[in-house]
Design an enzyme around this catalytic site. Structure first.
Site, PDB file in Angstrom:
ATOM      1  N   SER A   1       0.896  -1.171  -0.114  1.00  0.00           N
ATOM      2  CA  SER A   1      -0.020  -0.124   0.246  1.00  0.00           C
ATOM      3  C   SER A   1       0.912   1.207   0.061  1.00  0.00           C
ATOM      4  CB  SER A   1      -0.897  -0.025   1.187  1.00  0.00           C
ATOM      5  OG  SER A   1      -1.865  -1.222   1.278  1.00  0.00           O
TER       6      SER A   1
ATOM      7  N   SER B   1      -0.870 -16.943 -11.574  1.00  0.00           N
ATOM      8  CA  SER B   1       0.519 -16.349 -11.638  1.00  0.00           C
ATOM      9  C   SER B   1       1.250 -17.031 -10.608  1.00  0.00           C
ATOM     10  CB  SER B   1       0.557 -15.058 -11.598  1.00  0.00           C
ATOM     11  OG  SER B   1       0.298 -14.495 -10.284  1.00  0.00           O
TER      12      SER B   1
ATOM     13  N   LYS C   1      -4.798  -4.169   0.832  1.00  0.00           N
ATOM     14  CA  LYS C   1      -5.749  -3.742  -0.318  1.00  0.00           C
ATOM     15  C   LYS C   1      -6.848  -2.555  -0.093  1.00  0.00           C
ATOM     16  CE  LYS C   1      -3.559  -6.308  -3.254  1.00  0.00           C
ATOM     17  NZ  LYS C   1      -2.625  -5.786  -4.285  1.00  0.00           N
TER      18      LYS C   1
END
Length: 392
Positions: A238, A313, A281
């Site tokens: 963040s 991923s 998030k």
């Protein structure tokens, strides 16, 4: 990936311009975790460690790239011979810095590729521990097929910078990191130094992409997360975005745009996504709104974030339940298909383009509509309802 961005909308087909004097790859930067050959998730104290400025020859389109079917469909495949639809995404003359690329498997790479397909010049940041792997893979052509753009040209990366977005200035680097062998031979990899290097090398940028996230205790429930692990997740996932904007905005041209990547765990309970990552998030999305106001008023810069669905991923595999999340999405999302990285890349290309000139402070969901669901329709409780389902 969808064959077009939307009806009547495509990307310009011009190849990105890269001067011959800039075809040197110098590696280092940051992303959210990697495969076990590099380091386990807990070992990644930050998803934004970057280092090492080792020279690497640029890979030109004549480097033996095999002819393959393009996977990025952000622009019409034969638009050079067809009239424009009237709404092209044209990023020619624009320069993008993408923090968080170390392989060709994640959203960072997909975003870089879509921006390149639209004509933007690409600068990249790569994390120190994977520097040699990334450099070797580029040199040996491991990424050649995935570098092919829809018009047949090859994505060029003008330069890859070392970056560790956990550290703002050299004074912030602890001694144990300075002497860590994974940083040996690298220099100027703090956020401030990278921004200064980009200014010295290129003068300015137009697009800033934050594709960084890491939580050293992501596999732990929040109640079992230590203060250190929680704050590490916030710092790497963040505050790193705040820092990047703080130091890069001074070299961003007015009218520029910045985007980051978030996840639905910011607002919904996702068991298994722990270690403070859901909190990180949520902070990222809140910061997006505040940064949009501040950067917009002071610098005419737009700030948005993409809430992307699950992707298989290397970074996501480190969490350990990505396959379960993908299966859940397939069963419950309005669109029953697996999300592709290119779909997120194309959305990013739209968001940073003039077509999105009035969009800022937004969280844009690219998840096949899963965010809109209030229940899991694959629950046995709903088995008697006549809900259309695809077999997959």
């Amino acid at each position: 990936m969808a064959s077009t961005m939307a009806s009547g909308l495509h990307l310009a087909t011009a190849r990105p311009y890269v001067s011959s004097s800039r075809r040197a790859f110098r590696l280092g930067a940051t992303i959210l975790g990697y495969g076990s050959k590099v380091a386990s998730w807990p070992e990644l104290a930050s998803t934004c460690h970057l280092s090492c400025m080792l020279p690497l020859r640029g890979i030109s389109s004549s480097s033996g790239v095999k002819s393959v079917k393009p996977v990025t469909k952000a622009m019409s495949e034969a638009s050079q011979s067809k009239p424009s639809s009237g709404l092209p995404i044209d990023l020619r003359g624009k320069r993008a810095f993408i923090a968080g690329v170390a392989d060709d498997n994640g959203y960072g790479w997909a975003i870089a590729k879509s921006l390149a397909a639209a004509g933007a010049e690409i600068l990249v940041g790569t994390w120190v521990p994977v520097l040699n792997i990334f450099e070797t893979s580029l040199r040996r052509g491991k990424f050649d097929e995935s570098r092919v753009l829809p018009d047949g040209s090859v994505m060029e990366i003008s330069k890859v910078y070392p970056l560790d977005a956990v550290y703002d200035t050299p004074d912030d680097i602890p001694e144990d990191v300075k002497t860590n062998k994974r940083y040996t031979g690298s220099s100027k990899w703090t956020v401030q130094e990278v921004a200064e290097s980009v200014k010295q090398d290129f003068g300015s940028i137009d697009i800033l992409v934050h594709s960084l996230a890491n939580g050293p205790e992501v596999t732990k429930p929040l109640l079992e997360t230590s203060r250190r692990g929680y704050l590490a997740a916030i710092s790497a996932s963040s505050y790193s975005y705040v820092s990047l904007l703080k130091h890069f905005i001074p070299i961003m041209n007015p009218g520029g745009s910045s985007i980051s990547l978030t996840y639905i765990a910011s607002e919904r309970i996702i068991p298994g996504y722990g270690g403070g990552m859901s909190s990180a998030k949520a902070a990222l999305e809140s910061d997006t709104r505040v940064l949009a106001f501040e950067a917009g008023r002071k610098n005419k810069i737009r700030v948005n974030t993409i809430s992307a669905g699950p992707l298989r991923s290397r970074a996501a595999k480190a969490i350990g339940f990505i396959d379960t999340m993908i299966e859940y999405s397939l069963a419950n999302a309005p669109l029953q298909k697996e999300l592709s990285a290119e779909e997120v890349g194309n959305t990013a290309a739209f968001l940073v383009s003039p077509l999105a000139s009035a969009i800022t402070g937004a969280v844009l969901y690219v998840d096949n509509g899963l965010n809109a669901m209030g229940v899991g329709v694959d629950s046995p409780l709903f088995e008697d309802l006549d809900i259309p389902k695809d077999k997959h």
